[in-house]
Design an enzyme around this catalytic site. Structure first.
Site, PDB file in Angstrom:
ATOM      1  N   ILE A  52       0.829  -1.204   0.000  1.00  0.00           N
ATOM      2  CA  ILE A  52       0.000   0.000   0.000  1.00  0.00           C
ATOM      3  C   ILE A  52       0.866   1.258   0.000  1.00  0.00           C
ATOM      4  CG2 ILE A  52      -1.666   1.323   1.366  1.00  0.00           C
ATOM      5  CD1 ILE A  52      -2.762  -1.372   2.375  1.00  0.00           C
ATOM      6  N   TYR A 182      -1.537  -7.217  17.873  1.00  0.00           N
ATOM      7  CA  TYR A 182      -1.764  -6.497  16.613  1.00  0.00           C
ATOM      8  C   TYR A 182      -3.018  -5.636  16.713  1.00  0.00           C
ATOM      9  CZ  TYR A 182      -2.737  -5.673  11.656  1.00  0.00           C
ATOM     10  OH  TYR A 182      -3.010  -5.079  10.439  1.00  0.00           O
ATOM     11  N   LYS A 186      -3.491  -1.419  16.514  1.00  0.00           N
ATOM     12  CA  LYS A 186      -4.365  -0.754  15.547  1.00  0.00           C
ATOM     13  C   LYS A 186      -5.421   0.110  16.236  1.00  0.00           C
ATOM     14  CE  LYS A 186      -2.403  -1.969  11.775  1.00  0.00           C
ATOM     15  NZ  LYS A 186      -1.815  -0.946  10.876  1.00  0.00           N
ATOM     16  N   THR A 219      -1.012  -8.211   0.305  1.00  0.00           N
ATOM     17  CA  THR A 219       0.372  -7.797   0.493  1.00  0.00           C
ATOM     18  C   THR A 219       1.130  -8.919   1.198  1.00  0.00           C
ATOM     19  OG1 THR A 219       0.091  -6.823   2.695  1.00  0.00           O
ATOM     20  CG2 THR A 219      -0.459  -5.423   0.804  1.00  0.00           C
TER      21      THR A 219
END
Length: 307
Positions: A52, A182, A186, A219
């Site tokens: 990205i 994780y 975020k 990705t």
């Protein structure tokens, strides 16, 4: 507050991922409108050499923007010293700064710590960007104007909806879950983005702060996922996953679209403003996390002066 167990965090993470995949399949994907030239403007994109970040940097460059990709002007977000050196080198070039895209991330890595002893998700995804943004704040303020606000665009993800902020154990030392760590990083990014916008607005800066969820994108971040997820990704990525270019669309839109001029404090998904997790709007938690973050990266005095 009870902390989610590692198994629960894992199951919830994949449940959220499945939900996002289905939504991506069913909804119309956002297409970038024609955007104005950005000649003379400067952007920094972390993690800009791939995925990205690369697509964002490439598109901004096509619009005429001078884009600094941090792999080429060295920056290691896992090191506070490296972040400080990067900012010193950037400022020595006497360049303006109109856009900062906080994009780089690690995902679901095994339990390990940065050189400053921060849990890697929290240290790289969140604290590294927290310090970087703080150190670049003056450059962003000086480059913004009443006609064109500088912009800070921070990437989060739908996993923030299941994230929990454990203020007593931000480094996940007592009970580690890669999925929980994780998700916490975020959620921290959303809380940070909103609190930053409040502070920028209070000081009258011509700088805005917004957060973007790029969706589930094909990705290389998925190398630490389960074999079943990897198999599904290999079989169905063409159908369910967005390409890096598609994932970058809302990032680019948030960074330069005239429709967002002067607008901050929003969570954007698929080119639209959406509601983030209820807890992300908790201003007490935003401030507590902000103050703890200032202390952790060694800028508490500077943070207090800027408050």
């Amino acid at each position: 507050m009870a902390v989610m167990s590692p198994l629960a965090a894992c199951l919830w993470t994949y449940a959220v991922g499945l939900k996002v995949l289905l939504e991506q399949l069913l909804r119309r994907r956002f297409s970038l409108p024609v955007l104005p030239s950005q000649d003379g403007k400067v952007a920094i994109v972390t993690g800009g050499a791939q995925g990205i970040g690369y697509e964002t940097a490439k598109h901004l460059s096509r619009l005429g923007m001078h884009v600094i990709i941090v792999e080429f002007m060295y920056l290691e977000l896992a090191s506070l010293q490296s972040i400080r050196q990067f900012v010193e080198h950037f400022k020595a070039r006497n360049l303006p700064l109109h856009v900062l895209v906080n994009n780089a991330a690690v995902m679901l890595v095994p339990q390990r710590y940065t050189e400053d002893e921060f849990e890697e998700h929290f240290g790289v995804n969140y604290l590294g960007h927290f310090l970087l943004t703080h150190l670049l704040r003056d450059a962003l303020r000086q480059s913004g104007s009443s006609d064109y606000s500088s912009r800070i665009v921070t990437l989060s993800s739908a996993t923030h909806y299941i994230g929990e902020i454990n203020l007593n154990d931000l480094q996940s030392r007592t009970s580690y879950s890669s999925h929980g760590a994780y998700a916490q990083s975020k959620l921290a990014l959303v809380l940070f983005s909103y609190q930053l916008q409040q502070r920028l607005a209070a000081e009258g800066s011509h700088v805005t702060s917004n957060v973007v969820d790029p969706g589930v994108v094909n990705t290389n971040l998925y190398k630490h996922t389960t074999w079943l997820f990897k198999l599904c990704k290999w079989l169905f990525s063409w159908l369910l996953f967005q390409t890096p270019s598609q994932g970058a669309s809302t990032v680019i839109y948030t960074a330069v679209s005239p429709s967002l001029e002067g607008s901050g404090g929003f969570y954007l998904v698929n080119g639209r403003k959406m509601k983030s997790a209820d807890i992300s709007y908790n201003e007490d938690l935003q401030r507590e996390l902000w103050n703890l973050s200032c202390k952790l990266v060694g800028i508490l005095e500077a943070c207090n002066k800027a408050s």
